[in-house]
Scaffold this active site. Structure first.
Site, PDB file in Angstrom:
ATOM      1  N   ASN A 216       0.025  -4.262  10.425  1.00  0.00           N
ATOM      2  CA  ASN A 216       1.352  -4.695  10.165  1.00  0.00           C
ATOM      3  C   ASN A 216       1.862  -3.550  11.442  1.00  0.00           C
ATOM      4  O   ASN A 216       1.111  -2.779  11.430  1.00  0.00           O
ATOM      5  CB  ASN A 216       1.909  -4.621   8.968  1.00  0.00           C
ATOM      6  CG  ASN A 216       1.736  -3.539   8.626  1.00  0.00           C
ATOM      7  OD1 ASN A 216       1.722  -2.187   8.634  1.00  0.00           O
ATOM      8  ND2 ASN A 216       0.760  -3.497   7.549  1.00  0.00           N
ATOM      9  N   ASP A 284      -1.542  -7.628   2.548  1.00  0.00           N
ATOM     10  CA  ASP A 284      -1.397  -7.923   0.898  1.00  0.00           C
ATOM     11  C   ASP A 284      -2.950  -9.018   0.978  1.00  0.00           C
ATOM     12  O   ASP A 284      -3.030  -9.344   0.185  1.00  0.00           O
ATOM     13  CB  ASP A 284      -0.443  -8.776   0.488  1.00  0.00           C
ATOM     14  CG  ASP A 284       1.126  -8.343   0.143  1.00  0.00           C
ATOM     15  OD1 ASP A 284       1.068  -7.157  -0.313  1.00  0.00           O
ATOM     16  OD2 ASP A 284       1.862  -7.509   1.040  1.00  0.00           O
ATOM     17  N   LYS A 294     -17.631 -13.504  16.860  1.00  0.00           N
ATOM     18  CA  LYS A 294     -16.752 -14.162  16.667  1.00  0.00           C
ATOM     19  C   LYS A 294     -15.991 -15.652  16.779  1.00  0.00           C
ATOM     20  O   LYS A 294     -16.722 -16.718  17.031  1.00  0.00           O
ATOM     21  CB  LYS A 294     -16.308 -13.496  18.084  1.00  0.00           C
ATOM     22  CG  LYS A 294     -15.253 -14.059  19.184  1.00  0.00           C
ATOM     23  CD  LYS A 294     -14.939 -13.645  20.419  1.00  0.00           C
ATOM     24  CE  LYS A 294     -13.487 -14.072  20.857  1.00  0.00           C
ATOM     25  NZ  LYS A 294     -13.402 -14.023  22.849  1.00  0.00           N
ATOM     26  N   PRO A 311      -6.397  -5.782  -2.952  1.00  0.00           N
ATOM     27  CA  PRO A 311      -6.569  -5.203  -4.520  1.00  0.00           C
ATOM     28  C   PRO A 311      -4.997  -4.509  -4.505  1.00  0.00           C
ATOM     29  O   PRO A 311      -4.869  -3.316  -3.196  1.00  0.00           O
ATOM     30  CB  PRO A 311      -7.303  -3.816  -5.029  1.00  0.00           C
ATOM     31  CG  PRO A 311      -8.227  -3.724  -3.794  1.00  0.00           C
ATOM     32  CD  PRO A 311      -7.681  -4.894  -2.761  1.00  0.00           C
ATOM     33  N   ASP A 312      -4.340  -3.869  -5.285  1.00  0.00           N
ATOM     34  CA  ASP A 312      -3.144  -3.226  -5.503  1.00  0.00           C
ATOM     35  C   ASP A 312      -3.393  -1.885  -5.673  1.00  0.00           C
ATOM     36  O   ASP A 312      -4.022  -1.197  -6.952  1.00  0.00           O
ATOM     37  CB  ASP A 312      -2.123  -4.041  -5.922  1.00  0.00           C
ATOM     38  CG  ASP A 312      -0.514  -3.365  -5.807  1.00  0.00           C
ATOM     39  OD1 ASP A 312      -0.221  -2.349  -5.775  1.00  0.00           O
ATOM     40  OD2 ASP A 312       0.262  -4.330  -5.730  1.00  0.00           O
ATOM     41  N   ILE A 313      -3.333  -0.942  -4.683  1.00  0.00           N
ATOM     42  CA  ILE A 313      -3.822   0.622  -4.725  1.00  0.00           C
ATOM     43  C   ILE A 313      -2.852   1.229  -5.697  1.00  0.00           C
ATOM     44  O   ILE A 313      -3.679   1.807  -6.865  1.00  0.00           O
ATOM     45  CB  ILE A 313      -4.344   1.315  -3.096  1.00  0.00           C
ATOM     46  CG1 ILE A 313      -5.021   0.795  -2.826  1.00  0.00           C
ATOM     47  CG2 ILE A 313      -3.964   2.522  -4.051  1.00  0.00           C
ATOM     48  CD1 ILE A 313      -5.115   0.211  -1.121  1.00  0.00           C
ATOM     49  N   LYS A 349       4.609  -3.116 -11.405  1.00  0.00           N
ATOM     50  CA  LYS A 349       2.761  -1.849 -10.766  1.00  0.00           C
ATOM     51  C   LYS A 349       3.088  -0.652 -11.809  1.00  0.00           C
ATOM     52  O   LYS A 349       1.586   0.010 -11.965  1.00  0.00           O
ATOM     53  CB  LYS A 349       3.292  -1.730  -9.585  1.00  0.00           C
ATOM     54  CG  LYS A 349       3.848  -2.495  -9.052  1.00  0.00           C
ATOM     55  CD  LYS A 349       3.234  -2.573  -7.235  1.00  0.00           C
ATOM     56  CE  LYS A 349       3.488  -3.460  -6.056  1.00  0.00           C
ATOM     57  NZ  LYS A 349       2.650  -3.421  -4.976  1.00  0.00           N
TER      58      LYS A 349
HETATM   59  N1  CTP Z   1       1.317  -1.368  -1.859  1.00  0.00           N
HETATM   60  C1  CTP Z   1      -0.518  -0.807  -2.623  1.00  0.00           C
HETATM   61  N2  CTP Z   1      -1.021  -1.333  -2.592  1.00  0.00           N
HETATM   62  C2  CTP Z   1      -0.948  -2.856  -1.690  1.00  0.00           C
HETATM   63  C3  CTP Z   1       0.311  -3.376  -2.280  1.00  0.00           C
HETATM   64  C4  CTP Z   1       1.060  -2.343  -2.303  1.00  0.00           C
HETATM   65  O1  CTP Z   1      -0.478   0.305  -2.808  1.00  0.00           O
HETATM   66  N3  CTP Z   1      -2.050  -3.917  -2.115  1.00  0.00           N
HETATM   67  C5  CTP Z   1       1.856  -0.323  -2.373  1.00  0.00           C
HETATM   68  C6  CTP Z   1       2.518  -0.319  -1.795  1.00  0.00           C
HETATM   69  O2  CTP Z   1       2.304   1.107  -0.673  1.00  0.00           O
HETATM   70  C7  CTP Z   1       4.622   1.132  -2.091  1.00  0.00           C
HETATM   71  C8  CTP Z   1       4.669  -0.502  -3.175  1.00  0.00           C
HETATM   72  O3  CTP Z   1       2.973  -0.531  -3.622  1.00  0.00           O
HETATM   73  O4  CTP Z   1       4.265   2.019  -2.078  1.00  0.00           O
HETATM   74  C9  CTP Z   1       4.999  -1.685  -2.768  1.00  0.00           C
HETATM   75  O5  CTP Z   1       4.533  -2.421  -1.645  1.00  0.00           O
HETATM   76  P1  CTP Z   1       5.237  -3.230  -0.884  1.00  0.00           P
HETATM   77  O6  CTP Z   1       4.919  -3.704   0.530  1.00  0.00           O
HETATM   78  O7  CTP Z   1       7.436  -2.912  -0.539  1.00  0.00           O
HETATM   79  O8  CTP Z   1       5.601  -4.025  -1.741  1.00  0.00           O
HETATM   80  P2  CTP Z   1       3.807  -5.661  -2.523  1.00  0.00           P
HETATM   81  O9  CTP Z   1       3.840  -5.647  -3.562  1.00  0.00           O
HETATM   82  O10 CTP Z   1       3.683  -5.983  -1.696  1.00  0.00           O
HETATM   83  O11 CTP Z   1       4.877  -6.966  -2.783  1.00  0.00           O
HETATM   84  P3  CTP Z   1       6.247  -7.523  -1.622  1.00  0.00           P
HETATM   85  O12 CTP Z   1       5.309  -7.691  -0.337  1.00  0.00           O
HETATM   86  O13 CTP Z   1       5.931  -9.238  -2.612  1.00  0.00           O
HETATM   87  O14 CTP Z   1       7.175  -7.120  -1.370  1.00  0.00           O
END
Ligand code: CTP
Length: 408
Positions: A216, A284, A294, A311-313, A349
């Site tokens: 991104n 995500d 490739k 995973p959501d950190i 979260k």
């Molecule tokens: N974050 C994270 N790990 C992920 C996704 C997000 O740690 N896999 C953290 C980001 O660093 C930020 C917060 O979660 O502090 C929110 O990230 P954001 O991209 O706004 O939200 P998402 O959880 O991705 O939700 P959405 O894209 O649906 O708004």
């Protein structure tokens, strides 16, 4: 051993590169004195240095293995020269000979010491020592000035009787002066001294195949600015960063990662921390399976990329670890219903604060992602503060001050 834990050296790691000069013997006392103050010392003894002092005395005093030969395979397996150069808070070259300074100024890497000096991402300090004619020589002075320009810190040589029988400048600084220079270097004061803060920053990269990836537009600028602002208030910062074009900030441990899963394991390794701030724009999704080869084009048919969720950190740090930092802060990149969406994210979260980022704001035609300004709202469970648009450095300073206030 009596540890004077009030010294700013307590808990710090020194990589001491001992050069080939008669004054190398002073390093033995230096090692003893800084260890008494709670510092750990690893040494590289150059071939020249080993003519003056023995590896045995260096290792006995430092309590660590002594490194001396770049091409020792066993050493490279146990502790590669890159790791050796980075697992320190400061690298000190003492005595820094004319030859060593010339090599450093020219970027020559022909032995373990000079290679470590090129590979390190940590601050470097030199304590020159040589005959006064060598010190005053135009070449040495040119090299010395070059090193100062390159950001190398210096401990000035003293004037007096030299081992060669001459009198003048060029004597290695006294051990007490070297200890003081090290203490001054680490003597940061500020409201966050003693706090360890973990910051994630930048994008993550998720491999599609060996040559392509999902990423991104995050530049990492806001996360790096926050890391610097926290360091300036005295915090020890671990900056876990995806790929960015930014320089590693001085005095901050930067850990490079590529993917979200790498970022999560780096965060786990960096715990315990008093505060965690997740600024990274974590992808995500990633490929469910990354092919070894490739992906080739196939007569007009499009490849189906099967994705899975990363995973959501932030959520891990806030909810899923028994080493939860006292304060967990997330960012929320939103384009609409900013505060409502951010509040929902805070609850989902389990973090303490959310910095809601209005990513629809334009910065002279630039997006917030990659731009130099930001407009944020700080959302806690009980309050919302709208901050006016400001340079990312200013947003960072304000957030760092808020964090400092939280701990007072
Ligand atoms: N974050 C994270 N790990 C992920 C996704 C997000 O740690 N896999 C953290 C980001 O660093 C930020 C917060 O979660 O502090 C929110 O990230 P954001 O991209 O706004 O939200 P998402 O959880 O991705 O939700 P959405 O894209 O649906 O708004």
């Amino acid at each position: 051993m009596i540890l004077k834990t009030t010294s700013s050296l307590a808990g710090k790691r020194l990589l001491l590169i001992i050069g080939g000069g008669i004054a190398a013997y002073k390093c033995l006392d230096l090692i003893r004195r800084v260890r008494e103050r709670g510092m750990t010392v690893r040494c590289i003894l150059t071939r020249g240095g080993a003519e003056f002092i023995t590896p045995l005395s260096v290792s006995a005093l430092s309590g660590e293995k002594v490194y001396s030969d770049l091409f020792s395979l066993t050493d490279e397996v146990e502790m590669g020269h890159i790791r050796l150069s980075r697992e320190a808070d400061l690298v000190l070259v003492a005595p820094a000979t004319a030859d060593m300074m010339a090599k450093m100024a020219a970027g020559i890497a022909d032995n373990l010491a000079t290679t470590a000096l090129l590979a390190t991402d940590k601050p470097v300090m030199i304590a020159p020592s040589m005959n006064s004619h060598m010190w005053n020589h135009a070449a040495t002075q040119r090299n010395f000035n070059q090193l100062v320009q390159d950001g190398i810190r210096t401990i000035a040589p003293a004037s007096g009787d030299l081992a060669c029988g001459e009198v003048g400048p060029g004597r290695l600084a006294e051990v007490g002066d070297m200890v003081a220079a090290l203490e001054n270097f680490f003597d940061v004061t500020g409201p966050l001294v003693g706090k360890h803060i973990l910051v994630t920053a930048g994008p993550t990269r998720e491999a599609i195949d060996p040559v392509r990836y999902i990423a991104n537009h995050s530049s990492g600028k806001q996360g790096y600015a926050i890391a610097r602002a926290l360091r300036n208030l005295g915090a020890r910062v671990s900056l876990i960063s995806g790929p960015t074009a930014l320089e590693a900030p001085d005095g901050i441990e930067r850990i490079h990662i590529d993917s979200a899963r790498d970022m999560l394991s780096a965060c786990k390794k960096a715990l315990p921390a008093d505060v965690a701030i997740c600024v990274a724009a974590v992808a995500d999704w990633r490929m469910k399976n990354v092919p070894d080869q490739k992906i080739k084009k196939q007569d007009g048919s499009l490849p189906a990329l099967q994705l899975t969720e990363n995973p959501d950190i932030l959520e891990f740090l806030a909810r899923k670890t028994d080493r939860r930092p006292d304060l967990v802060i997330g960012f929320a990149a939103e384009t609409e219903n900013i505060q409502d969406n951010a509040r929902a994210k805070l609850a989902r979260k389990g973090c303490d604060w959310i910095v809601a980022n209005d990513v629809s704001t334009r910065d002279g035609g630039q997006s917030v992602m990659g731009g130099d300004h930001n407009r944020v709202s700080l959302i806690t469970e009980s309050a919302i503060e709208d901050w006016e648009q400001a340079p990312k450095d200013e947003v960072a300073r304000r957030l760092a001050r808020k964090i400092a206030t939280h701990f007072t």
